[in-house]
Scaffold this active site. Sequence first.
Site, mmCIF file in Angstrom:
data_model
loop_
_atom_site.group_PDB
_atom_site.id
_atom_site.type_symbol
_atom_site.label_atom_id
_atom_site.label_comp_id
_atom_site.label_asym_id
_atom_site.label_seq_id
_atom_site.Cartn_x
_atom_site.Cartn_y
_atom_site.Cartn_z
ATOM 1 N N LYS A 269 -27.059 -6.929 -0.263
ATOM 2 C CA LYS A 269 -25.702 -6.921 0.301
ATOM 3 C C LYS A 269 -25.485 -8.136 1.201
ATOM 4 C CE LYS A 269 -25.021 -4.394 4.135
ATOM 5 N NZ LYS A 269 -24.511 -5.103 5.317
ATOM 6 N N ASN A 270 -26.454 -8.415 2.083
ATOM 7 C CA ASN A 270 -26.235 -9.464 3.082
ATOM 8 C C ASN A 270 -26.365 -10.874 2.514
ATOM 9 O OD1 ASN A 270 -25.654 -7.535 4.919
ATOM 10 N ND2 ASN A 270 -27.608 -7.624 6.018
ATOM 11 N N CYS B 244 -18.870 -3.038 17.275
ATOM 12 C CA CYS B 244 -19.187 -1.974 16.325
ATOM 13 C C CYS B 244 -20.282 -1.117 16.940
ATOM 14 C CB CYS B 244 -19.601 -2.525 14.972
ATOM 15 S SG CYS B 244 -21.228 -3.223 14.967
ATOM 16 N N ARG C 249 -21.313 -7.605 19.440
ATOM 17 C CA ARG C 249 -21.282 -8.548 18.327
ATOM 18 C C ARG C 249 -20.146 -9.573 18.430
ATOM 19 N NH1 ARG C 249 -22.605 -5.504 12.871
ATOM 20 N NH2 ARG C 249 -23.460 -7.523 12.308
ATOM 21 N N ASP D 199 -32.818 -4.738 11.048
ATOM 22 C CA ASP D 199 -32.258 -3.825 10.040
ATOM 23 C C ASP D 199 -33.286 -2.824 9.514
ATOM 24 O OD1 ASP D 199 -29.890 -5.152 10.366
ATOM 25 O OD2 ASP D 199 -29.988 -6.279 8.502
ATOM 26 N N ARG E 119 -21.790 1.986 2.491
ATOM 27 C CA ARG E 119 -21.448 0.576 2.711
ATOM 28 C C ARG E 119 -22.552 -0.352 2.236
ATOM 29 N NH1 ARG E 119 -19.279 -0.836 8.494
ATOM 30 N NH2 ARG E 119 -19.560 -2.838 7.454
HETATM 31 C C1 EPZ Z 1 -26.358 -10.195 10.232
HETATM 32 O O1 EPZ Z 1 -25.320 -9.864 11.150
HETATM 33 C C2 EPZ Z 1 -26.487 -9.017 9.293
HETATM 34 N N1 EPZ Z 1 -25.225 -8.825 8.601
HETATM 35 C C3 EPZ Z 1 -26.892 -7.770 10.057
HETATM 36 O O2 EPZ Z 1 -27.113 -6.725 9.129
HETATM 37 C C4 EPZ Z 1 -28.196 -8.053 10.803
HETATM 38 O O3 EPZ Z 1 -28.513 -6.936 11.611
HETATM 39 C C5 EPZ Z 1 -28.050 -9.283 11.692
HETATM 40 O O4 EPZ Z 1 -27.590 -10.420 10.889
HETATM 41 C C6 EPZ Z 1 -29.331 -9.712 12.363
HETATM 42 O O5 EPZ Z 1 -30.327 -9.921 11.410
HETATM 43 C C7 EPZ Z 1 -24.935 -9.553 7.536
HETATM 44 O O6 EPZ Z 1 -25.697 -10.405 7.107
HETATM 45 C C8 EPZ Z 1 -23.651 -9.277 6.853
HETATM 46 P P1 EPZ Z 1 -26.132 -12.366 14.113
HETATM 47 P P2 EPZ Z 1 -24.671 -10.994 12.078
HETATM 48 O O7 EPZ Z 1 -24.952 -13.253 14.247
HETATM 49 O O8 EPZ Z 1 -24.596 -12.261 11.319
HETATM 50 C C9 EPZ Z 1 -25.291 -12.276 18.820
HETATM 51 C C10 EPZ Z 1 -26.928 -4.515 8.278
HETATM 52 O O9 EPZ Z 1 -27.326 -3.394 8.691
HETATM 53 N N2 EPZ Z 1 -24.157 -13.179 18.555
HETATM 54 O O10 EPZ Z 1 -27.389 -12.969 13.614
HETATM 55 O O11 EPZ Z 1 -23.418 -10.441 12.632
HETATM 56 C C11 EPZ Z 1 -25.088 -10.887 18.213
HETATM 57 O O12 EPZ Z 1 -24.292 -10.071 19.015
HETATM 58 C C12 EPZ Z 1 -26.321 -5.526 9.221
HETATM 59 O O13 EPZ Z 1 -26.969 -4.842 7.081
HETATM 60 C C13 EPZ Z 1 -23.458 -13.712 19.629
HETATM 61 O O14 EPZ Z 1 -23.749 -13.431 20.795
HETATM 62 O O15 EPZ Z 1 -25.754 -11.095 13.217
HETATM 63 C C14 EPZ Z 1 -26.523 -10.415 18.072
HETATM 64 O O16 EPZ Z 1 -26.967 -9.941 19.298
HETATM 65 C C15 EPZ Z 1 -25.968 -4.992 10.559
HETATM 66 N N3 EPZ Z 1 -22.421 -14.573 19.382
HETATM 67 C C16 EPZ Z 1 -27.285 -11.696 17.727
HETATM 68 O O17 EPZ Z 1 -26.435 -12.779 18.164
HETATM 69 C C17 EPZ Z 1 -22.076 -14.947 18.115
HETATM 70 O O18 EPZ Z 1 -21.138 -15.746 17.949
HETATM 71 C C18 EPZ Z 1 -27.585 -11.878 16.246
HETATM 72 O O19 EPZ Z 1 -26.387 -11.665 15.500
HETATM 73 C C19 EPZ Z 1 -22.801 -14.400 17.036
HETATM 74 C C20 EPZ Z 1 -23.840 -13.525 17.278
#
Ligand code: EPZ
Length: 420
Positions: A22-23, A116, A121, A307, A399
Amino acid sequence: MDYLEIEGGHKLQGRVNISGAKNSALPVIAASILSDKPFKITNLPNVVDIRTLLKLVDMLGGKVEHDNTTAIIDNSSMNSTKAVYEIVSQMRASILVLGPLLTRFKHCEVSLPGGCAIGQRPIDMHLKALEAMGAKIEIKGGYVQAEAPKGLQGTKIVFDKITVGGTENVIMAASMAKGVTTITNAAKEPEIVQLCELIQSAGVEITGVGTSELSITGTNGKPLAFQECKIIPDRIEAGTYLCAAAIANSEITLENVESNHIKAILDKLESMGCTIKIEENAIAIKGPKKLKPINITTSEYPGFPTDMQAQFMAIAAIAQGESIIEERLFENRFMHVSELNRLGADIWLKGSLAAVRGVKELNGADVMATDLRASSALVLGALVANGITNVRRIYHLDRGYDNLEGKLAKLGARIKRKKE
Ligand code: EPZ
């Protein structure tokens, strides 16, 4: 509303096919916006998030032909650049259309995704990077309004912290920008590698693929023409089935899986007493009679994935001894704890740490899914709980898990989808 009724205590056996990730599929679909030629994607997982993003592409004026695992997307006549709240609010990953829309059409409006269940996030790092590339960005009426009338300009991006979605947005934006964009502290998940390889298939030069230093030479506004893309196997779905075998003291084989993507998961399972055999495109696992406790700290790839944190908490719940699990990526990703405790687990939380004292047995109960991976942790617990467990709110599961109940039932689990 659908729920899953699971009768615990049945061993699993046989082979299970792992679906596409999915990701990985989500950024690949978003990247289709960069192209004005028809583009075929295969090995898509049949899950709600994929249908949601394809619907968004359709609403933007793209033409989408989709059956369960294949999509042909033709964005040659895409005529809207507004990603509306109704879709983005359903799925945070819709923010991935921001970079491609902006770089191809030079302006766009994308609804703010909001927080969420697993945490706030924010998308500040996505926005800051696009601004550094010359975009003017305002937040108005709940929308990110972005424009770059002369197109985006390659520049040096340094992420304060590793972000998967932020890295993907910048890679896509950079692919049609003017000049070279470098990204320092880039995410290097297999899903990022697939996105880079897709963009390379259109002739764009990217160096450092699979490392935290990427350099992308953009096409200066020329849309891309991609080769057909086969989505990589879902490493989190694979990890979840491995945990199913581990918790149910069972022997199963996963097919169409990439063992190199799940080294951290395999290592923890072996430490817990599982026997693992890696074959070509397949992994055989045998769960032990008694699981050993484990210490886990989530981190970015190639570390232990956030995850998989909930699923390992479920198996640690019946291990012999105390496990410590630390969640370092998301501030609120422990919603499954109280639900696992309803099944009889003994889990204590303090800040980002969970202490899991293994219990002898779990007992069936009514439990509620709170997010995608939390849902699968409850299903894992239910596989070994005495009696019946009803897992409610499984729209979270739908999802991201392709036919979870069908695949588990084929392995011998007693699991049925029912309606309230
Ligand atoms: C991706 O989310 C995945 N989703 C998530 O999978 C996964 O948990 C996550 O990466 C971490 O591996 C998809 O790929 C669609 P991040 P993403 O930006 O890209 C902070 C699942 O269950 N952050 O790497 O949204 C954020 O809050 C899902 O399949 C900021 O502060 O994650 C988090 O603490 C859930 N500012 C950390 O960075 C930003 O602008 C990592 O988030 C962006 C992120």
